[in-house]
Structures are given as structure tokens and as C-alpha cells.
Write an enzyme that holds these catalytic residues in place. Structure first.
Site, PDB file in Angstrom:
ATOM      1  N   GLU A  74      98.318  51.113  35.294  1.00 51.33           N
ATOM      2  CA  GLU A  74      99.722  50.521  35.117  1.00 51.33           C
ATOM      3  C   GLU A  74      99.821  49.413  33.937  1.00 51.33           C
ATOM      4  O   GLU A  74     100.828  49.513  33.454  1.00 51.33           O
ATOM      5  CB  GLU A  74     100.709  50.254  36.300  1.00 51.33           C
ATOM      6  CG  GLU A  74     100.835  51.493  37.159  1.00 51.33           C
ATOM      7  CD  GLU A  74      99.670  51.822  38.334  1.00 51.33           C
ATOM      8  OE1 GLU A  74      98.637  51.175  38.052  1.00 51.33           O
ATOM      9  OE2 GLU A  74      99.943  52.493  39.235  1.00 51.33           O
ATOM     10  N   PHE A  79     105.193  52.013  53.431  1.00 56.00           N
ATOM     11  CA  PHE A  79     103.942  52.289  52.478  1.00 56.00           C
ATOM     12  C   PHE A  79     104.272  52.156  51.016  1.00 56.00           C
ATOM     13  O   PHE A  79     105.455  52.616  50.489  1.00 56.00           O
ATOM     14  CB  PHE A  79     103.246  53.765  52.855  1.00 56.00           C
ATOM     15  CG  PHE A  79     102.499  54.029  51.851  1.00 56.00           C
ATOM     16  CD1 PHE A  79     101.237  53.523  52.043  1.00 56.00           C
ATOM     17  CD2 PHE A  79     102.592  55.325  50.870  1.00 56.00           C
ATOM     18  CE1 PHE A  79     100.099  53.744  51.357  1.00 56.00           C
ATOM     19  CE2 PHE A  79     101.370  55.316  50.117  1.00 56.00           C
ATOM     20  CZ  PHE A  79     100.100  54.919  50.320  1.00 56.00           C
ATOM     21  N   GLN A  80     103.564  51.509  50.409  1.00 56.56           N
ATOM     22  CA  GLN A  80     103.896  51.079  48.827  1.00 56.56           C
ATOM     23  C   GLN A  80     105.175  50.416  48.804  1.00 56.56           C
ATOM     24  O   GLN A  80     105.656  50.751  47.537  1.00 56.56           O
ATOM     25  CB  GLN A  80     103.331  52.258  48.199  1.00 56.56           C
ATOM     26  CG  GLN A  80     101.999  52.699  48.182  1.00 56.56           C
ATOM     27  CD  GLN A  80     101.569  53.658  47.086  1.00 56.56           C
ATOM     28  OE1 GLN A  80     102.659  54.522  46.604  1.00 56.56           O
ATOM     29  NE2 GLN A  80     100.515  53.786  46.365  1.00 56.56           N
ATOM     30  N   LYS A 127     113.631  55.920  45.958  1.00 55.49           N
ATOM     31  CA  LYS A 127     113.410  57.250  46.007  1.00 55.49           C
ATOM     32  C   LYS A 127     114.346  58.210  46.338  1.00 55.49           C
ATOM     33  O   LYS A 127     114.957  58.969  45.692  1.00 55.49           O
ATOM     34  CB  LYS A 127     112.059  57.537  46.737  1.00 55.49           C
ATOM     35  CG  LYS A 127     111.882  58.844  46.624  1.00 55.49           C
ATOM     36  CD  LYS A 127     110.405  59.111  47.634  1.00 55.49           C
ATOM     37  CE  LYS A 127     109.896  60.721  47.435  1.00 55.49           C
ATOM     38  NZ  LYS A 127     108.788  60.639  48.104  1.00 55.49           N
ATOM     39  N   MET A 143      86.045  32.007  23.543  1.00 54.52           N
ATOM     40  CA  MET A 143      86.948  30.697  23.451  1.00 54.52           C
ATOM     41  C   MET A 143      86.450  29.794  24.553  1.00 54.52           C
ATOM     42  O   MET A 143      86.372  28.481  24.184  1.00 54.52           O
ATOM     43  CB  MET A 143      88.445  31.266  23.315  1.00 54.52           C
ATOM     44  CG  MET A 143      89.208  30.054  23.213  1.00 54.52           C
ATOM     45  SD  MET A 143      89.075  29.509  21.551  1.00 54.52           S
ATOM     46  CE  MET A 143      90.208  30.483  20.644  1.00 54.52           C
TER      47      MET A 143
END
Lengths: 180, 570
Positions: free
Chosen positions: B49, B111-112, B161, B477
Site C-alpha cells: 500500500e 478484524f482489520q 463496508k 547521508m
């Protein structure tokens, strides 16, 4: 809290008009928190238009960083208008509820105090009383200081609510005819 | 017409002329993925993602149009927090749509589930939790409006959802109804006059151009303004390409790793004409000693920027393009009345600095591959309007220093947040947006290992980006800072000379890949890379690990104390 009084010079009062939606309070509180400013008191309620709420926020901070917070507040999408109410520029009120230990010995003194401050007794127990009092934050401070020695069981103050003072222009002539 | 919330969402994206979305499906976002099948919008399936977010950013960098990413709830949402923060810092318009668990179970540790709106509040310009499917078109319209106007930025729409599955009556809203959002664009006429007066009285002006020039599509106006005033122009890291490097008035990049003339011009200036820049600490060095004798005109569309770091003498809130156009008019008028200031002494000084302190690197040892050399060769072998993308670190600074940016929207990098791993996905996003342009990514071996998996996306989706790894086997760096400020005590900065094998890895991901460790192979390999157009290309340049970025203004010092590096040691 009892020690800090509202007349403390570090206090800034903002009247903030916001959209009346969930989550708006979180956004505003988070902005202050992110920069380490403590919100001293906060009062929120819907306005005359139910689409909007007005918050009175009292913040304890000095100087420029606060200016930056106010600018950031303006950037929040649901914030519509912010008015800083300077010293003496607003009408300010607060309400206090306080439960005091008051048995036969001091009940008279406590009720007398309530009367002096034009407060009222809103609940009565065997050896305690709950008082309500409204006034300017200074008056509420004074009331709180005076009832405290009697033994406080619980205190809840609403936090300050404020609106800017009305601008009163002296009429140049009698307004006998109202503008239509 | 009755459609589902999910259909309304996709239809709303179509209404906003979205041509591509970057995304990754999952449980809570499932309803949205069904209408995507039937939509003309191209969906690019990423491998992580974070990749979707940076691709959307790359797309936005290259076009100015908002990039769109769609991910699921929970881990999908948290994985895109970094791109949101990156876009917030660099004012990149981006729309992120996240799935959420059904409204009915929000707050039950479903869930999630995660508090996406809470988590992303500080890294978005605004975000929404949708509680009613009927609101979807309005929220999408508001989201695009907020992301692209005023100071652009990322926004997020969290869609539960069950709301996505609910039927609603489709209607595209006429207005946006945002009573608290009215960006000022026009600028105060009195302030514009004041600014013109300062310009007419300045003999050492510098135009300090920031990323706002690109956001406001003000590059043409800036050129006209620069030519009218004759003032030198510095372009910050976010503004590279906003004014052509090849223009004689362009001094290049100021700041911590800027060139001597750009930095010093600001230090010695009597007037900073600040256009869409924000006095970032990487530009100012130690604030107290920054441009001590300069008056400041500060033009920004975000009022919170004015006086945030430096108190301006003339603050102007407004859109950079509109303000510059007005400044051109006002300045012309003052010039006609009072004459144009004589900048010839100032230019003599600037040109003397340019001659004495150019960007320089050591070319004496031709067994060592220098990163600067590799960048110069890519630059010279590629079309002038090539889009250059960078990760974060020394390679990013070399890229900004040694490339010649002559067109706006040809430089894509992570400036404010400094997000390692930005390069590959952002390059893919830029290439999707501008398929006709060549896109080169200059990456480090550290950055590459953070987001390399998106090359799989590029190979499968036929997005032929070219990635140059300036591979020094170090986090360059950090290594540079440890060498200079921690007595060469190198702590956890050495990666590996042998693992991974970047060529094999890239080939496994469907790319053409080459390794270059000899100077004589540099040009032929770049030419080979430029001739490949059917898949991504990775070139692993094994560069000198000791090469450091100079000039450098160490943290805590003022910009009058520039370290020029070993090339200037006598």
C-alpha cells in the site's frame, strides 16, 4: 485548579464557530495538544443555527506560538470563525456545582454564602449540600475559595462561556424612523 | 437512480475525471473493487500500500492533478500513512480511499479494524468517515476541492463496508458547501504596491522560489517577473525546474547542500522576494543568522506560513501565479516612475562567486565511479524533458545539484518528510501520468531495498521506468554525518557489497538489469537502458563509497559558514 485564577495574564479566550459535526472537537484538541498547549477550559454547544456549534476555549500560553496555533486552527476545514476575546472585551460567565460538607454546625454559614453570591441549593443530604452558582469567572473563583474551607466533596465548573461585548454607538439623532 | 455506495464512489471518481487509481484490495474495501471492473478508470495493482500512495504522489507531482489511491482497512490504511505524511509536507494533492469495518462494529476491535480517521488526522488536510451512503458524492467532490485548492494536500475518505453496500439515490451535487474553507487567492492590493516599492529600491534582490510556484502553475509568470526585475532566482529542492537552470538568472538550489552562489546570494541579499516557499530549516540553516540584512516579501497561499519562521516586511496571502502577475503590473508602474534599480554590481558579485565556487567533484581517479559523473551522463544521454525522480539521501542531493532542470514538473522528490523508498513507486506514478516522457529514477541502495517490490508492478503493468542505483553499499547521508560529526564512528550504516545481487533481483522482478563498476561502461550502459522501452530497467552503479555531498552547511551553523569540501582545500 483552585489556585490558578482566570485573571491570570497567560490566559487567552477564543470563541470559535465550527460546523456541528462529529470529530470537530478532536481536531481542535489535537492541534493544541500537538504543540504542547493545555486547554484550560472548554465549553461547547450548538448555536442558534443547529448546523454550527460555538466553542469557548481558554488556553494558558504566552505570545507568538499561540498565534501560530490560531492560524493552524483557521486551516481546519470545519472551523468557520475564530474570535479572540481580549481582556475586558467579552461578556463571560461560568457555572459551578459544588458539594460541601455541611452538617448542623456549618450549614447556616454555607447557605448564607450561597445567598451572598446569589447561588442556590440544588441538592440536600444529611450532612452535605450541593450548591449552584453562576457569575463571572472571578466571582466563581471567589465563591469557590470561600466555600472550600468548609470541606469540598466534589466540584465541577462548566468552564467559561463568552461572547464579544456589543458595540454601543451613541445615537447621533433619535432613531424615530427605523430603516426599512 | 438507485446504486450502491461503492458504485457511487467509483462514479464520483469518474465525475472528477480520474483516469487511474493505484490500489490494493482487501476485506473491507471489497464492495468498491466490484464496480472497478466495469469502470473506465485504470486500476494499477501495487505490491504494497505504501507503493500505491507514493505512486499517487508521483502522478500528482508530474501532472498537478490529484493522485488517487484505494486501500483496505487496518494494515492497508496504516501502510499508507507514510505517503500521506509525505504529501502533507510537500503539499501534494492526493485522494486516499480506505475501506473500514462496518459501522455497526466500529470500536469493537473487529478484524482489520483501526481508527483510520484518528491516525491520519495529523497527516491529511482533511479526512472523512462516511456514515451515510447518500453523502458519498458530496464528500468526494469536497475531497477533490480541498486537495487541489489553496495549499494543496492529501485527503482521506474512510468508507465502512456496510455504507459501501447500502443503496443510495445517485445525485451529483451542484455546490460543495464548505463554509469554513475559503482560501484567499487574490492578495491585498496595498501589499502588492508595497512589495513593488521594495523591489524598486533593492539593489541586491533575490527571488526565492519554492514549490508553491509549481503548485500554482506559476512558472511562466515567474520567468516574466524575473526578466522584468533582472533579479537572480534560487530554486529550492521543491522548486527545481520551476525556473530553468539554463537561464542566466538562475542560481540553482540554496540550502544545506545548495551551491555556494545560491546560498550566499540569500545571505548577502537586501530583499528576499519569497514566492511559495516556507523558510524550511534546510534552506535557512541557523535561523538567527539567515539573510541578516534582507527585507522579506513573502507570498504564500497559506496564511499560517507568513511569520511562521521569519517575519516578513510585506506579507501577501494569495495564489503565487495571481500575485506574481499582479506584481509584474505593479512593479512595471514603479519602474516607469522611479526607474529600474541598477543591479550590475550585484551581478558582478554573483558572477564572481559562480566562477570561483562552482559545483565541483574529483575526477582525477578514473578507477572510481563518482555518483556525480553517473548523473551527468544520464542527463546528457536522455531527452531534456526527462522526468527525474529521486529517493532520499546523498543520491537525491547529487541529482538535484548535477541535473539540469529546464522544465517544470520534471523533478519528483520527497522534500519535507525525506521518505526513503520514495523513488521507485513515485517514478512509476510519474510514468503512468506521462507515458510519453522518459522517467529516470536516481535511487540509493538503501532506498531501493525499501520499495523495490513495486518494480514487479511496473513490469506487469508495462510501465517502463528506469532506475539508477547509486550503490555505495552504505546509507550514504548518515555515513557522511558520522564521518564528519561522530569521528568516523560508523554505526549501522554499512549495508553490503554483495547482498542482495541487485541485477539478479531486478531480473527476477521482470526488469532488464545491468551492473556498472567501470567508468568506461557508464555511457554504453545508459544508452542501452535508454533504448529499452518494453520493461523497467535497473542499472546498478557501484560508486565510490567515500564520496560526500558538498557544499554543506552543517546543522547549527549559519549559511555564512559553508563547507565547500576537499575540492576547494588549498
Amino acid at each position: 485548579m483552585g489556585q490558578t485564577s482566570y485573571s491570570n495574564s497567560g490566559h487567552h479566550i477564543y470563541s470559535v464557530l465550527v460546523e456541528n459535526k462529529f470529530g470537530v472537537l478532536t481536531r481542535i484538541a489535537a492541534l493544541f495538544a500537538r504543540r504542547g498547549f493545555n486547554i484550560y477550559s472548554l465549553a461547547v454547544s450548538p448555536t442558534e443555527d443547529e448546523n454550527f456549534s460555538r466553542m469557548t476555549i481558554v488556553v494558558n500560553a504566552d505570545g507568538t506560538p499561540l498565534e501560530q496555533v490560531v492560524k493552524q486552527l483557521h486551516k481546519l476545514i470545519p472551523v468557520i470563525k475564530i474570535t479572540e476575546i481580549g481582556n475586558g472585551e467579552g461578556i463571560e460567565r461560568e457555572l459551578i456545582l459544588v458539594t460541601i460538607e455541611a452538617d448542623a454546625n456549618n450549614r447556616g454559614m454555607v447557605t448564607e454564602l450561597a445567598a451572598i453570591f446569589e447561588g442556590s441549593i440544588v441538592d440536600v443530604g444529611h450532612d452535605s449540600l450541593t450548591l449552584m452558582m453562576t457569575g463571572t469567572p472571578d466571582q466563581v473563583d471567589a465563591f469557590e475559595d470561600l466555600v472550600r474551607p468548609h470541606g469540598v466533596v466534589a466540584i465541577q465548573r462548566t468552564g467559561r462561556i463568552a461572547l464579544p461585548k456589543l458595540v454601543r454607538e451613541a445615537p447621533t439623532k433619535l432613531r424615530s424612523v427605523k430603516a426599512s | 437512480m438507485k446504486i450502491t455506495g461503492a458504485q457511487a464512489l467509483v462514479k464520483s471518481l469518474e465525475m472528477q475525471d480520474v483516469d487511474v487509481v493505484f490500489g490494493y484490495p482487501g476485506g473491507a474495501i471489497l464492495p468498491v473493487y466490484d464496480p472497478i471492473i466495469d469502470s473506465p478508470i485504470r486500476h494499477i495493482l501495487v505490491r504494497h500500500e505504501q507503493g500505491a500512495g507514493h505512486m499517487a504522489e508521483g502522478y500528482a507531482h508530474a501532472t498537478g492533478k490529484p493522485g488517487v489511491a484505494i486501500v483496505t482497512s487496518g494494515p492497508g490504511a496504516t501502510n499508507i500513512v507514510t505517503p500521506l505524511a509525505d504529501a502533507m509536507m510537500d503539499s501534494i494533492p492526493m485522494i486516499v480511499i480506505t475501506g473500514q469495518v462496518p459501522l455497526a462494529v466500529i470500536g469493537t476491535d473487529a478484524f482489520q479494524e483501526c481508527d483510520t480517521v484518528g491516525i491520519t488526522m495529523g497527516v491529511t488536510k482533511h479526512n472523512w468517515l462516511v456514515t451515510d451512503a447518500q453523502d458519498i458524492p458530496k464528500i468526494v467532490k469536497q475531497a477533490f476541492h480541498i486537495a487541489t485548492t489553496g495549499r494543496p494536500g492529501p485527503v482521506l475518505i474512510d468508507l465502512p463496508k456496510d455504507v459501501a453496500n447500502t443503496e443510495m439515490e445517485w445525485e451529483w451535487p451542484e455546490d460543495i458547501s464548505l463554509p469554513g474553507y475559503k482560501p484567499t487567492t487574490n492578495g491585498h492590493p496595498k501589499q502588492i504596491k508595497e512589495a513593488a516599492k521594495l523591489i524598486a529600491n533593492s539593489t541586491r534582490p533575490v527571488i526565492y522560489a519554492g514549490g508553491g510556484i509549481l503548485k500554482a502553475r506559476a512558472a511562466e509568470a515567474l520567468k516574466e517577473f524575473a526578466q522584468l526585475t533582472g533579479a537572480p532566482v534560487v530554486t529550492t529542492l521543491m522548486a527545481r525546474g520551476a525556473f530553468p537552470d539554463e537561464h542566466e538568472q538562475c542560481l540553482g538550489m540554496p540550502g544545506m547542500h545548495g551551491n555556494y552562489t545560491a546560498i550566499t546570494s540569500m545571505q548577502e541579499s537586501d530583499l528576499l522576494i519569497t514566492l511559495g516557499a516556507r523558510f524550511d530549516d534546510r534552506v535557512t540553516g541557523k535561523k538567527d543568522g539567515f539573510a541578516p540584512n534582507a527585507k522579506v516579501i513573502h507570498v504564500d497561499v497559506d496564511p499560517a506560513e507568513l511569520g511562521k519562521v521569519r517575519n516578513p516586511d510585506v506579507p501577501i496571502v494569495g495564489d503565487a501565479r495571481l500575485i506574481i502577475e499582479k506584481l509584474i503590473g505593479a512593479t512595471k508602474k514603479v519602474f516607469e516612475k522611479e526607474g529600474k534599480p541598477d543591479l550590475s554590481k550585484w551581478w558582478d558579485q554573483l558572477n564572481a562567486w559562480r566562477k570561483e565556487f562552482p559545483l565541483k567533484y574529483d575526477k582525477t581517479d578514473d578507477t572510481l565511479l563518482k555518483p556525480e559523473y553517473c548523473i551527468e551522463q544520464i542527463r546528457d544521454a536522455s531527452p531534456k524533458d526527462t522526468i527525474l525522480v529521486a529517493g532520499v539521501g546523498t543520491h537525491q542531493m547529487f541529482a538535484s545539484q548535477y541535473w539540469k532542470f529546464n522544465y517544470p514538473y520534471t523533478w519528483v522528490n520527497s522534500g519535507g518528510l525525506g521518505t526513503m523508498g520514495f523513488c521507485i513507486p513515485a517514478a512509476i506514478g510519474a510514468k503512468v501520468a506521462k507515458p510519453e516522457s522518459m522517467v529516470w529514477g536516481i535511487d540509493g541502495d538503501g532506498c531501493f531495498q525499501m520499495t523495490a517490490q513495486e518494480l514487479v508492478t511496473a513490469a506487469i503493468e508495462k510501465i517502463p521506468v528506469k532506475i539508477a542505483i547509486l550503490n555505495n553499499s552504505y546509507l550514504g547521508m548518515v555515513r557522511q554525518w558520522q564521518e564528519l560529526f561522530y569521528e568516523e564512528r560508523y554505526s549501522e550504516v554499512h549495508l553490503s557489497e554483495t547482498i542482495p545481487d541487485f541485477v539478479k533481483w531486478s531480473e527476477a522482478m521482470g526488469c532488464a538489469a545491468f551492473r556498472v563498476d567501470k567508468v568506461e561502461d557508464v555511457i554504453p550502459t545508459i544508452e542501452k537502458a535508454n533504448s529499452i522501452n518494453d520493461r523497467p530497467v535497473v542499472v546498478d552503479f557501484r560508486i565510490d563509497p567515500a564520496e560526500k555531498v558538498f557544499p554543506m552547511v552543517p546543522v547549527g551553523r549559519t549559511n555564512s559558514q559553508i563547507e565547500l569540501g576537499p575540492m576547494f582545500d588549498k
